[in-house]
Design a protein around this motif. Structure first.
Motif, PDB file in Angstrom:
ATOM      1  N   PRO A   1     -10.589  -9.433  -6.867  1.00  0.00           N
ATOM      2  CA  PRO A   1     -11.504  -8.286  -6.756  1.00  0.00           C
ATOM      3  C   PRO A   1     -11.663  -7.852  -5.302  1.00  0.00           C
ATOM      4  N   VAL A   2     -11.680  -6.530  -5.080  1.00  0.00           N
ATOM      5  CA  VAL A   2     -11.804  -5.962  -3.742  1.00  0.00           C
ATOM      6  C   VAL A   2     -12.997  -5.009  -3.721  1.00  0.00           C
ATOM      7  N   LEU A   3     -13.916  -5.247  -2.782  1.00  0.00           N
ATOM      8  CA  LEU A   3     -15.032  -4.332  -2.561  1.00  0.00           C
ATOM      9  C   LEU A   3     -14.695  -3.487  -1.345  1.00  0.00           C
ATOM     10  N   ASN A   4     -14.595  -2.186  -1.537  1.00  0.00           N
ATOM     11  CA  ASN A   4     -14.239  -1.270  -0.466  1.00  0.00           C
ATOM     12  C   ASN A   4     -15.509  -0.546  -0.019  1.00  0.00           C
ATOM     13  N   PHE A   5     -16.152  -1.042   1.039  1.00  0.00           N
ATOM     14  CA  PHE A   5     -17.397  -0.462   1.509  1.00  0.00           C
ATOM     15  C   PHE A   5     -17.188   0.889   2.193  1.00  0.00           C
ATOM     16  N   THR A   6     -15.986   1.181   2.642  1.00  0.00           N
ATOM     17  CA  THR A   6     -15.721   2.455   3.311  1.00  0.00           C
ATOM     18  C   THR A   6     -15.488   3.583   2.314  1.00  0.00           C
ATOM     19  N   GLN A   7     -15.229   3.250   1.056  1.00  0.00           N
ATOM     20  CA  GLN A   7     -14.959   4.226  -0.003  1.00  0.00           C
ATOM     21  C   GLN A   7     -13.747   5.098   0.292  1.00  0.00           C
ATOM     22  N   ARG A   8     -12.829   4.607   1.108  1.00  0.00           N
ATOM     23  CA  ARG A   8     -11.615   5.361   1.418  1.00  0.00           C
ATOM     24  C   ARG A   8     -10.435   4.732   0.693  1.00  0.00           C
ATOM     25  N   HIS A   9      -9.694   5.568   0.012  1.00  0.00           N
ATOM     26  CA  HIS A   9      -8.516   5.090  -0.711  1.00  0.00           C
ATOM     27  C   HIS A   9      -7.415   4.656   0.257  1.00  0.00           C
ATOM     28  N   SER A  10      -7.403   5.249   1.441  1.00  0.00           N
ATOM     29  CA  SER A  10      -6.361   4.911   2.417  1.00  0.00           C
ATOM     30  C   SER A  10      -6.467   3.450   2.868  1.00  0.00           C
ATOM     31  N   HIS A  11      -7.692   2.907   2.929  1.00  0.00           N
ATOM     32  CA  HIS A  11      -7.849   1.505   3.312  1.00  0.00           C
ATOM     33  C   HIS A  11      -7.269   0.568   2.244  1.00  0.00           C
ATOM     34  N   MET A  12      -7.376   0.955   0.980  1.00  0.00           N
ATOM     35  CA  MET A  12      -6.780   0.152  -0.092  1.00  0.00           C
ATOM     36  C   MET A  12      -5.260   0.180   0.022  1.00  0.00           C
ATOM     37  N   GLU A  13      -4.703   1.325   0.361  1.00  0.00           N
ATOM     38  CA  GLU A  13      -3.258   1.426   0.533  1.00  0.00           C
ATOM     39  C   GLU A  13      -2.788   0.598   1.723  1.00  0.00           C
ATOM     40  N   LEU A  14      -3.571   0.620   2.810  1.00  0.00           N
ATOM     41  CA  LEU A  14      -3.231  -0.194   3.981  1.00  0.00           C
ATOM     42  C   LEU A  14      -3.285  -1.681   3.644  1.00  0.00           C
ATOM     43  N   LEU A  15      -4.280  -2.083   2.866  1.00  0.00           N
ATOM     44  CA  LEU A  15      -4.376  -3.488   2.450  1.00  0.00           C
ATOM     45  C   LEU A  15      -3.177  -3.873   1.594  1.00  0.00           C
ATOM     46  N   SER A  16      -2.795  -3.014   0.675  1.00  0.00           N
ATOM     47  CA  SER A  16      -1.629  -3.298  -0.180  1.00  0.00           C
ATOM     48  C   SER A  16      -0.356  -3.438   0.636  1.00  0.00           C
ATOM     49  N   SER A  17      -0.172  -2.565   1.617  1.00  0.00           N
ATOM     50  CA  SER A  17       1.035  -2.655   2.442  1.00  0.00           C
ATOM     51  C   SER A  17       1.011  -3.899   3.321  1.00  0.00           C
ATOM     52  N   LYS A  18      -0.174  -4.286   3.793  1.00  0.00           N
ATOM     53  CA  LYS A  18      -0.292  -5.502   4.609  1.00  0.00           C
ATOM     54  C   LYS A  18       0.005  -6.741   3.763  1.00  0.00           C
ATOM     55  N   LEU A  19      -0.445  -6.744   2.514  1.00  0.00           N
ATOM     56  CA  LEU A  19      -0.139  -7.867   1.624  1.00  0.00           C
ATOM     57  C   LEU A  19       1.355  -7.949   1.327  1.00  0.00           C
ATOM     58  N   LYS A  20       2.021  -6.808   1.229  1.00  0.00           N
ATOM     59  CA  LYS A  20       3.470  -6.811   1.018  1.00  0.00           C
ATOM     60  C   LYS A  20       4.206  -7.382   2.221  1.00  0.00           C
ATOM     61  N   GLU A  21       3.652  -7.143   3.433  1.00  0.00           N
ATOM     62  CA  GLU A  21       4.253  -7.715   4.641  1.00  0.00           C
ATOM     63  C   GLU A  21       4.193  -9.243   4.612  1.00  0.00           C
ATOM     64  N   PHE A  22       3.095  -9.776   4.100  1.00  0.00           N
ATOM     65  CA  PHE A  22       2.897 -11.225   4.074  1.00  0.00           C
ATOM     66  C   PHE A  22       3.410 -11.883   2.794  1.00  0.00           C
ATOM     67  N   GLU A  23       4.110 -11.141   1.972  1.00  0.00           N
ATOM     68  CA  GLU A  23       4.573 -11.643   0.679  1.00  0.00           C
ATOM     69  C   GLU A  23       5.464 -12.881   0.814  1.00  0.00           C
ATOM     70  N   LEU A  24       6.260 -12.952   1.855  1.00  0.00           N
ATOM     71  CA  LEU A  24       7.165 -14.080   2.041  1.00  0.00           C
ATOM     72  C   LEU A  24       6.617 -15.141   2.997  1.00  0.00           C
ATOM     73  N   HIS A  25       5.419 -14.952   3.501  1.00  0.00           N
ATOM     74  CA  HIS A  25       4.791 -15.897   4.421  1.00  0.00           C
ATOM     75  C   HIS A  25       4.147 -17.023   3.604  1.00  0.00           C
ATOM     76  N   PHE A  26       4.730 -18.217   3.666  1.00  0.00           N
ATOM     77  CA  PHE A  26       4.321 -19.318   2.805  1.00  0.00           C
ATOM     78  C   PHE A  26       2.873 -19.744   3.032  1.00  0.00           C
ATOM     79  N   GLU A  27       2.452 -19.880   4.277  1.00  0.00           N
ATOM     80  CA  GLU A  27       1.083 -20.330   4.571  1.00  0.00           C
ATOM     81  C   GLU A  27       0.053 -19.322   4.061  1.00  0.00           C
TER      82      GLU A  27
END
Length: 73
Positions: free
Chosen positions: A14-40
């Motif tokens: 679950p994600v609580l977006n206090f800024t109410q901006r959809h762009s922040h959710m997209e940035l979070l998704s892209s950041k998670l994709k960057e770390f997809e192969l990072h084992f730790e």
């Protein structure tokens, strides 16, 4: 405020977006994709109970009360 679920691998978080901006959710998704192969990071993500987005920072809250801050901009 309503929590939005984001999927990472087989886990729904679950994600609580206090800024109410959809762009922040997209940035979070892209950041998670960057770390997809990072084992730790994947190992730590298994213990996360929720994510809060405040400004340009995503706060990952763990079950034991600790937090991990990640800049998403």
């Amino acid at each position: 405020m309503q929590a939005i679920n984001i999927r990472f691998k087989n886990k729904s978080i679950p994600v609580l977006n206090f800024t109410q901006r959809h762009s922040h959710m997209e940035l979070l998704s892209s950041k998670l994709k960057e770390f997809e192969l990072h084992f730790e990071f994947r190992k730590k993500l298994k213990m996360i109970s929720m994510i809060e987005i405040i400004g340009d920072v995503a706060i990952f809250k763990y079950n034991d009360g600790t937090k991990l801050y990640l800049e998403v901009s």
